[in-house]
Design a protein around this motif. Sequence first.
Motif, PDB file in Angstrom:
ATOM      1  N   VAL A  38      -7.362   8.608   1.935  1.00 31.44           N
ATOM      2  CA  VAL A  38      -8.365   9.078   0.976  1.00 31.44           C
ATOM      3  C   VAL A  38      -7.711  10.162   0.131  1.00 31.44           C
ATOM      4  N   PHE A  39      -7.824  10.034  -1.188  1.00 30.89           N
ATOM      5  CA  PHE A  39      -7.189  10.988  -2.095  1.00 30.89           C
ATOM      6  C   PHE A  39      -8.194  12.026  -2.577  1.00 30.89           C
ATOM      7  N   GLU A  40      -7.689  13.244  -2.769  1.00 36.44           N
ATOM      8  CA  GLU A  40      -8.529  14.372  -3.167  1.00 36.44           C
ATOM      9  C   GLU A  40      -9.323  14.089  -4.437  1.00 36.44           C
ATOM     10  N   SER A  41      -8.716  13.388  -5.392  1.00 38.87           N
ATOM     11  CA  SER A  41      -9.368  13.134  -6.676  1.00 38.87           C
ATOM     12  C   SER A  41     -10.580  12.225  -6.559  1.00 38.87           C
ATOM     13  N   THR A  42     -10.752  11.576  -5.414  1.00 36.46           N
ATOM     14  CA  THR A  42     -11.836  10.604  -5.248  1.00 36.46           C
ATOM     15  C   THR A  42     -12.993  11.140  -4.407  1.00 36.46           C
ATOM     16  N   VAL A  43     -12.959  12.419  -4.026  1.00 37.89           N
ATOM     17  CA  VAL A  43     -13.975  12.971  -3.127  1.00 37.89           C
ATOM     18  C   VAL A  43     -15.013  13.756  -3.923  1.00 37.89           C
ATOM     19  N   TYR A  44     -16.289  13.441  -3.703  1.00 33.86           N
ATOM     20  CA  TYR A  44     -17.410  14.080  -4.378  1.00 33.86           C
ATOM     21  C   TYR A  44     -18.317  14.738  -3.354  1.00 33.86           C
ATOM     22  N   SER A  45     -19.173  15.638  -3.839  1.00 35.12           N
ATOM     23  CA  SER A  45     -20.120  16.323  -2.955  1.00 35.12           C
ATOM     24  C   SER A  45     -21.511  15.716  -3.076  1.00 35.12           C
ATOM     25  N   ASP A  46     -22.411  16.133  -2.195  1.00 40.06           N
ATOM     26  CA  ASP A  46     -23.795  15.663  -2.208  1.00 40.06           C
ATOM     27  C   ASP A  46     -24.444  15.980  -3.551  1.00 40.06           C
ATOM     28  N   GLY A  47     -25.173  15.008  -4.094  1.00 37.39           N
ATOM     29  CA  GLY A  47     -25.850  15.197  -5.364  1.00 37.39           C
ATOM     30  C   GLY A  47     -24.995  14.947  -6.585  1.00 37.39           C
ATOM     31  N   ALA A  48     -23.782  14.496  -6.384  1.00 36.19           N
ATOM     32  CA  ALA A  48     -22.842  14.309  -7.497  1.00 36.19           C
ATOM     33  C   ALA A  48     -23.290  13.205  -8.444  1.00 36.19           C
ATOM     34  N   GLU A  49     -22.915  13.370  -9.702  1.00 38.38           N
ATOM     35  CA  GLU A  49     -23.013  12.298 -10.678  1.00 38.38           C
ATOM     36  C   GLU A  49     -21.669  11.579 -10.707  1.00 38.38           C
ATOM     37  N   ILE A  50     -21.704  10.290 -10.445  1.00 46.13           N
ATOM     38  CA  ILE A  50     -20.483   9.498 -10.379  1.00 46.13           C
ATOM     39  C   ILE A  50     -20.523   8.452 -11.474  1.00 46.13           C
ATOM     40  N   GLN A  86       0.830  -1.207   0.000  1.00 49.12           N
ATOM     41  CA  GLN A  86       0.000   0.000   0.000  1.00 49.12           C
ATOM     42  C   GLN A  86       0.864   1.257   0.000  1.00 49.12           C
ATOM     43  N   GLN A  87       1.913   1.268   0.807  1.00 46.06           N
ATOM     44  CA  GLN A  87       2.792   2.430   0.874  1.00 46.06           C
ATOM     45  C   GLN A  87       3.413   2.743  -0.489  1.00 46.06           C
ATOM     46  N   GLU A  88       3.802   1.698  -1.199  1.00 47.27           N
ATOM     47  CA  GLU A  88       4.392   1.906  -2.526  1.00 47.27           C
ATOM     48  C   GLU A  88       3.337   2.413  -3.516  1.00 47.27           C
ATOM     49  N   LEU A  89       2.112   1.913  -3.410  1.00 42.95           N
ATOM     50  CA  LEU A  89       1.033   2.375  -4.282  1.00 42.95           C
ATOM     51  C   LEU A  89       0.717   3.840  -3.998  1.00 42.95           C
ATOM     52  N   VAL A  90       0.710   4.222  -2.743  1.00 43.34           N
ATOM     53  CA  VAL A  90       0.460   5.611  -2.367  1.00 43.34           C
ATOM     54  C   VAL A  90       1.525   6.521  -2.988  1.00 43.34           C
ATOM     55  N   LYS A  91       2.775   6.106  -2.977  1.00 45.73           N
ATOM     56  CA  LYS A  91       3.847   6.904  -3.580  1.00 45.73           C
ATOM     57  C   LYS A  91       3.582   7.139  -5.065  1.00 45.73           C
ATOM     58  N   LEU A  92       3.110   6.114  -5.756  1.00 49.68           N
ATOM     59  CA  LEU A  92       2.835   6.245  -7.189  1.00 49.68           C
ATOM     60  C   LEU A  92       1.697   7.239  -7.439  1.00 49.68           C
ATOM     61  N   LEU A  93       0.650   7.190  -6.601  1.00 46.48           N
ATOM     62  CA  LEU A  93      -0.489   8.087  -6.783  1.00 46.48           C
ATOM     63  C   LEU A  93      -0.123   9.529  -6.418  1.00 46.48           C
ATOM     64  N   LEU A  94       0.693   9.706  -5.396  1.00 51.24           N
ATOM     65  CA  LEU A  94       1.149  11.048  -5.039  1.00 51.24           C
ATOM     66  C   LEU A  94       2.041  11.628  -6.143  1.00 51.24           C
ATOM     67  N   ALA A  95       2.834  10.773  -6.769  1.00 49.37           N
ATOM     68  CA  ALA A  95       3.704  11.224  -7.860  1.00 49.37           C
ATOM     69  C   ALA A  95       2.902  11.715  -9.055  1.00 49.37           C
ATOM     70  N   ASP A  96       1.667  11.242  -9.169  1.00 54.88           N
ATOM     71  CA  ASP A  96       0.774  11.696 -10.237  1.00 54.88           C
ATOM     72  C   ASP A  96       0.166  13.058  -9.932  1.00 54.88           C
ATOM     73  N   GLY A  97       0.410  13.583  -8.738  1.00 56.84           N
ATOM     74  CA  GLY A  97      -0.098  14.895  -8.374  1.00 56.84           C
ATOM     75  C   GLY A  97      -1.317  14.873  -7.473  1.00 56.84           C
ATOM     76  N   ASP A  98      -1.745  13.676  -7.052  1.00 55.08           N
ATOM     77  CA  ASP A  98      -2.891  13.605  -6.145  1.00 55.08           C
ATOM     78  C   ASP A  98      -2.452  14.016  -4.741  1.00 55.08           C
ATOM     79  N   ARG A  99      -3.430  14.174  -3.848  1.00 53.27           N
ATOM     80  CA  ARG A  99      -3.150  14.665  -2.497  1.00 53.27           C
ATOM     81  C   ARG A  99      -3.998  13.916  -1.492  1.00 53.27           C
ATOM     82  N   ILE A 100      -3.420  13.581  -0.346  1.00 51.97           N
ATOM     83  CA  ILE A 100      -4.150  12.894   0.718  1.00 51.97           C
ATOM     84  C   ILE A 100      -4.973  13.907   1.497  1.00 51.97           C
TER      85      ILE A 100
END
Length: 258
Positions: A79-91, A39-53
């Motif tokens: 939880v990464f910023e790119s995966t967070v939606y608001s109420d009423g969102a279309e997913i 998991q730690q290694e996967l997190v590094k890859l996602l952070l390198a893509d510019g995502d944020r915890i």
Amino acid sequence: MDPRERAKRLYEARRNRVPVQPLTDADPSLGADEGYLIQQELVKLLLADGDRIVGHKVGLTSKPMQRMIGMDSPDFAPVFESTVYSDGAEISASAFIQPKIEAEIVFVMGSRLRGPGVTAEDARAAVAGVGASVEIVDSRIVDWKIRLADTIADLASSGAVARSSRLVSLSEVDTRLVGMVMSRDGELVDTGAGAAALGDPVNVVAWLANTLGERGVALEPGHLIMTGALHAAVPMSPGETYLAEFDRLGSITVHVVA
């Protein structure tokens, strides 16, 4: 295969929407410790893509789920910023491989909290408020054939989060007793209550602070803390609308699109 290579397989599965065989099929000896290294290694890859915890999710907080996976405690992942939606969102369902939806109680941290030694009262004092949310869980493992190390490595099977903007003070609600009703297209799907999450969702926050504290990580102000499903996960499909209604906390709606 070292943790980095296993993490790359999961990273590619997330990006390409093509699941992989269980990691534990190739190496049945993999356990929780090895899962977190991957998991730690996967997190590094996602952070390198510019995502944020922006917080953490805790899973396996109910006894039935722990028994199903063969674990006696919860698991966790960022939880990464790119995966967070608001109420009423279309997913979009196409953003996932085999998604399911769960209603959860979410906390927002008001102050920094780091273990060891964090109590439920410490957690209660550090929380800014509590709200309604749903989590979309997804597995990059074929047909959800997961063992403990598989789900931990795969960011605790996280997919996305949708949360209400409404926050309720803990002085106004006993989170153990918060009832929840989940509906799909207006029809009842399942019910639950806050006590399903380690007896009280506040206990989840304390557990996470202590567990992350052992790894040198703190819960930071503004962080979301997803405290675990209050009912069995529900497979979701395009064209469906889900409504999770929580006593005292309000509701959260998501629309699943193609």
